[in-house]
Design a protein around this motif. Structure first.
Motif, PDB file in Angstrom:
ATOM      1  N   GLN A  24     -44.680 -23.572  -7.624  1.00 48.17           N
ATOM      2  CA  GLN A  24     -44.209 -23.096  -6.320  1.00 48.17           C
ATOM      3  C   GLN A  24     -43.048 -22.112  -6.409  1.00 48.17           C
ATOM      4  OE1 GLN A  24     -44.259 -27.390  -4.778  1.00 48.17           O
ATOM      5  NE2 GLN A  24     -44.698 -26.246  -2.920  1.00 48.17           N
ATOM      6  N   HIS A 124     -47.071 -31.529 -11.433  1.00 44.42           N
ATOM      7  CA  HIS A 124     -46.983 -31.213 -10.005  1.00 44.42           C
ATOM      8  C   HIS A 124     -48.059 -30.160  -9.712  1.00 44.42           C
ATOM      9  CE1 HIS A 124     -44.068 -31.432  -6.405  1.00 44.42           C
ATOM     10  NE2 HIS A 124     -45.125 -30.753  -5.980  1.00 44.42           N
ATOM     11  N   TRP A 125     -49.305 -30.516 -10.058  1.00 45.18           N
ATOM     12  CA  TRP A 125     -50.517 -29.880  -9.527  1.00 45.18           C
ATOM     13  C   TRP A 125     -51.035 -28.649 -10.254  1.00 45.18           C
ATOM     14  CZ3 TRP A 125     -49.273 -30.137  -3.540  1.00 45.18           C
ATOM     15  CH2 TRP A 125     -48.960 -31.459  -3.214  1.00 45.18           C
ATOM     16  N   ASN A 168     -46.920 -36.224  -9.655  1.00 47.45           N
ATOM     17  CA  ASN A 168     -46.452 -36.079  -8.283  1.00 47.45           C
ATOM     18  C   ASN A 168     -47.608 -36.288  -7.309  1.00 47.45           C
ATOM     19  OD1 ASN A 168     -44.373 -35.073  -6.250  1.00 47.45           O
ATOM     20  ND2 ASN A 168     -46.083 -33.681  -5.853  1.00 47.45           N
ATOM     21  N   GLU A 169     -47.474 -37.276  -6.441  1.00 48.22           N
ATOM     22  CA  GLU A 169     -48.375 -37.475  -5.308  1.00 48.22           C
ATOM     23  C   GLU A 169     -49.862 -37.580  -5.693  1.00 48.22           C
ATOM     24  OE1 GLU A 169     -47.527 -34.624  -2.229  1.00 48.22           O
ATOM     25  OE2 GLU A 169     -45.566 -35.496  -1.838  1.00 48.22           O
ATOM     26  N   CYS A 172     -52.467 -36.648  -3.097  1.00 53.51           N
ATOM     27  CA  CYS A 172     -52.787 -35.221  -2.945  1.00 53.51           C
ATOM     28  C   CYS A 172     -53.667 -34.752  -4.108  1.00 53.51           C
ATOM     29  CB  CYS A 172     -51.521 -34.376  -2.890  1.00 53.51           C
ATOM     30  SG  CYS A 172     -50.555 -34.637  -1.393  1.00 53.51           S
ATOM     31  N   ASN A 294     -42.076 -39.995  -1.748  1.00 51.53           N
ATOM     32  CA  ASN A 294     -42.049 -38.777  -0.937  1.00 51.53           C
ATOM     33  C   ASN A 294     -42.503 -39.130   0.471  1.00 51.53           C
ATOM     34  OD1 ASN A 294     -41.502 -37.541  -3.350  1.00 51.53           O
ATOM     35  ND2 ASN A 294     -43.358 -36.274  -3.400  1.00 51.53           N
ATOM     36  N   TYR A 296     -42.726 -37.525   4.597  1.00 49.29           N
ATOM     37  CA  TYR A 296     -42.554 -36.425   5.544  1.00 49.29           C
ATOM     38  C   TYR A 296     -42.832 -36.798   6.998  1.00 49.29           C
ATOM     39  CZ  TYR A 296     -42.069 -33.268   1.612  1.00 49.29           C
ATOM     40  OH  TYR A 296     -41.600 -32.654   0.480  1.00 49.29           O
ATOM     41  N   TRP A 326     -46.190 -31.177  11.616  1.00 47.18           N
ATOM     42  CA  TRP A 326     -45.971 -32.589  11.274  1.00 47.18           C
ATOM     43  C   TRP A 326     -44.978 -33.200  12.245  1.00 47.18           C
ATOM     44  CZ3 TRP A 326     -44.970 -31.846   5.255  1.00 47.18           C
ATOM     45  CH2 TRP A 326     -46.168 -31.443   4.650  1.00 47.18           C
ATOM     46  N   GLU A 354     -38.739 -36.780  -2.372  1.00 47.78           N
ATOM     47  CA  GLU A 354     -38.958 -35.618  -1.497  1.00 47.78           C
ATOM     48  C   GLU A 354     -38.850 -36.056  -0.049  1.00 47.78           C
ATOM     49  OE1 GLU A 354     -42.548 -33.245  -1.916  1.00 47.78           O
ATOM     50  OE2 GLU A 354     -42.407 -33.386  -4.110  1.00 47.78           O
ATOM     51  N   TRP A 400     -36.497 -31.772  -0.176  1.00 49.41           N
ATOM     52  CA  TRP A 400     -37.522 -30.781  -0.465  1.00 49.41           C
ATOM     53  C   TRP A 400     -37.383 -29.669   0.560  1.00 49.41           C
ATOM     54  CZ3 TRP A 400     -40.841 -29.853  -4.370  1.00 49.41           C
ATOM     55  CH2 TRP A 400     -41.679 -28.742  -4.186  1.00 49.41           C
ATOM     56  N   GLU A 407     -45.962 -22.620  -0.466  1.00 53.63           N
ATOM     57  CA  GLU A 407     -46.342 -23.897   0.136  1.00 53.63           C
ATOM     58  C   GLU A 407     -47.870 -24.048   0.083  1.00 53.63           C
ATOM     59  OE1 GLU A 407     -45.040 -26.753   0.670  1.00 53.63           O
ATOM     60  OE2 GLU A 407     -46.901 -27.437   1.562  1.00 53.63           O
ATOM     61  N   TRP A 408     -48.408 -23.986  -1.127  1.00 56.44           N
ATOM     62  CA  TRP A 408     -49.805 -24.310  -1.395  1.00 56.44           C
ATOM     63  C   TRP A 408     -50.753 -23.583  -0.451  1.00 56.44           C
ATOM     64  CZ3 TRP A 408     -49.219 -25.862  -6.047  1.00 56.44           C
ATOM     65  CH2 TRP A 408     -48.160 -26.665  -6.399  1.00 56.44           C
ATOM     66  N   PHE A 416     -39.452 -24.338   3.684  1.00 59.80           N
ATOM     67  CA  PHE A 416     -38.848 -25.676   3.546  1.00 59.80           C
ATOM     68  C   PHE A 416     -37.438 -25.615   2.953  1.00 59.80           C
ATOM     69  CE2 PHE A 416     -43.200 -27.288   3.911  1.00 59.80           C
ATOM     70  CZ  PHE A 416     -43.035 -28.557   4.440  1.00 59.80           C
TER      71      PHE A 416
HETATM   72  C1  FCB Z   1     -45.391 -32.363  -0.875  1.00 48.75           C
HETATM   73  C2  FCB Z   1     -45.461 -31.661  -2.204  1.00 48.75           C
HETATM   74  C3  FCB Z   1     -44.535 -30.479  -2.334  1.00 48.75           C
HETATM   75  C4  FCB Z   1     -44.442 -29.703  -1.038  1.00 48.75           C
HETATM   76  C5  FCB Z   1     -44.152 -30.626   0.115  1.00 48.75           C
HETATM   77  C6  FCB Z   1     -43.979 -29.918   1.437  1.00 48.75           C
HETATM   78  O1  FCB Z   1     -46.611 -32.975  -0.605  1.00 48.75           O
HETATM   79  O2  FCB Z   1     -45.159 -32.546  -3.256  1.00 48.75           O
HETATM   80  O3  FCB Z   1     -44.981 -29.686  -3.398  1.00 48.75           O
HETATM   81  O4  FCB Z   1     -45.579 -28.966  -0.857  1.00 48.75           O
HETATM   82  O5  FCB Z   1     -45.167 -31.568   0.243  1.00 48.75           O
END
Ligand code: FCB
Length: 444
Positions: A24, A124-125, A168-169, A172, A294, A296, A326, A354, A400, A407-408, A416
């Motif tokens: 990122q 991380h992806w 990470n996650e 996802c 993490n 959100y 969100w 996060e 975060w 942002e993907w 962010f």
């Molecule tokens: C999380 C991810 C991070 C970022 C935030 C907004 O799911 O770990 O990379 O994209 O969301």
């Protein structure tokens, strides 16, 4: 505008940090990195806003010193970063890229020189394309590939990092990317998803085994949680929310702590699971040194009887939203932290790894006024403090993210950061939230 909550409201030794990830921010076209599945996902029409990728990102690869100065300048204690697998192993396996390893070596030294504690995430992806072409997370061999990669990074950085997270996650990595198709590799296939849901945990276990054998006692994983609320009080909607909760919030933590998968999720995934998965559950249950959380938002679900399992439909919620759409729901953070301690990890150290928000920030007159982010951060720090007061063994909180970044699937269209990044010049300008956080964390 001040935060109204700060260091003095938390126990001694509680760590405040900022989080980022490699793909990122770094710029994956620099320094001999190999391609990863996000490059090809972004190059395929319809996947990413503006078809943007992480080739240049924030050019952190060249500007890392300025970026670490920003972290330290906010009185933050720790910095959570990740290694891009394809930067250190361009083919995913085989020969390492010395320039990539040297970069992370300098980065970690740079953190220590500034008094920052390095929190490393291994994955991380950024799945290397060479491995994605061999099935990536759907291939059981990913566990061995990941363990070898973990060993390589540990050999170079393990003597100086404070903690290492494997993945990470996983939700996802597996569900969002193989069932919902929203992230690379963009599959929408329940069989691929079920395999990834299991293999991501198997890879975690193999990574833990590899690093335990090297004597590492700082190992954890970063899971994401999203409060699942029913759209109504009907039994059908309650059951729908329970299915979502099982897939999202229970699958990984129950496997890691009990060696089982929740029935509400397994009932749908069982026919699609990889053969012999049951025999892996003891390995997956291996002890952790800490857990990363993490958080959100929350999500509202209604039963969709016309759809195949899991038969979920989304309902728009009534609460104020960030620019991701969100809902802002800080109570959910306290809820998960207390629930995780009570039901799953007991007194194991937990970090909020996060939490943050995107807003449509604008640079005006050389400054960025972001009251929405300040309010978001204040509310979520208060939610974190509530969990500490309830007895949760919470050790830190990472915002975060440090920078506006890639942002993907939203490309660079979501901000962010505590620090504004100009998309053209890549100039960094700390936002009002950065200044508010700095004032809240300053030490005498
Ligand atoms: C999380 C991810 C991070 C970022 C935030 C907004 O799911 O770990 O990379 O994209 O969301």
């Amino acid at each position: 505008m001040t935060l109204g909550i700060g260091r003095q409201d938390f126990p001694d030794g509680f760590l405040f940090g900022a989080a980022t990830s490699a793909y990122q921010i770094e710029g994956s076209s620099f320094g001999g990195a190999g391609p990863c599945h996000w490059d090809s996902f972004a190059a395929t029409p319809g996947n990413v806003l503006g078809a943007e990728d992480g080739g240049r990102a924030c050019d952190h690869f060249h500007r890392w010193e300025e970026d670490l100065d920003l972290v330290a300048g906010a009185w933050l204690d720790a910095y959570r970063f990740s290694v891009n697998w394809a930067r250190v192993l361009p083919e995913g396996t085989g020969p390492a890229n010395p320039e990539g390893l040297d970069f992370y070596d300098r980065l970690v030294d740079g953190m220590l020189a500034r008094g920052l504690r390095p929190f490393l995430t291994l994955y991380h992806w950024d799945m290397p394309s060479a491995l994605a072409m061999r099935g990536g997370w759907t291939n059981r061999d990913v566990a061995g590939w990941f363990a070898d990669y973990a060993r390589l990074v540990h050999a170079r950085l393990g003597d100086r990092v404070e903690t290492t997270a494997t993945i990470n996650e996983p939700w996802c990595v597996a569900w969002l990317s193989h069932f919902l198709g929203a992230h690379a590799p963009g599959l929408r296939d329940i069989r691929a998803a079920a395999h990834a849901m299991h293999h991501v945990l198997l890879a975690h276990a193999a990574g833990i085994e590899a690093l335990r054998a090297e004597g590492d006692a700082t190992l954890g994983i970063v899971l994401n949680f999203e409060h699942a609320a029913p759209a109504s009080d009907t039994p059908a909607d309650n059951a729908a929310a329970a299915r979502a909760d099982a897939i999202y919030n229970r699958w990984f933590i129950e496997a890691l702590t009990r060696g089982t998968y929740p029935e509400e999720a397994l009932s749908g995934l069982l026919p699609h699971m990889p053969q012999g998965w049951e025999a892996d559950m003891d390995r997956i249950r291996a002890p952790l040194d800490w857990l990363g959380v993490n958080y959100y938002t929350r999500h509202i679900y209604r039963d969709d009887p016309g759809a195949p399992w899991p038969g979920l439909a989304d309902v728009e919620g009534p609460l104020p939203k960030t620019s991701m759409g969100w809902e802002i729901y800080p109570e959910g953070l306290t809820g998960f932290l207390t629930r995780l301690a009570r039901d799953h990890v007991g007194s194991l150290p937990i970090y909020v790894t996060e939490n943050g928000a995107s807003f449509d920030d604008r640079l005006e007159g050389g400054a960025v006024d972001d009251p929405g982010r300040i309010a978001f951060l204040a509310a979520h720090l208060a939610a974190t403090r509530d969990a500490v007061a309830a007895g949760v063994n919470l050790r830190g909180f990472f915002y975060w993210s440090l920078l506006d970044n890639y942002e993907w699937a939203f490309g660079y269209a979501r901000r962010f950061g505590l620090v504004h990044v100009d998309r053209r010049t890549l100039n960094r300008v700390p936002k009002a939230s950065y200044h508010a956080l700095t004032a809240a964390l300053a030490k005498a």
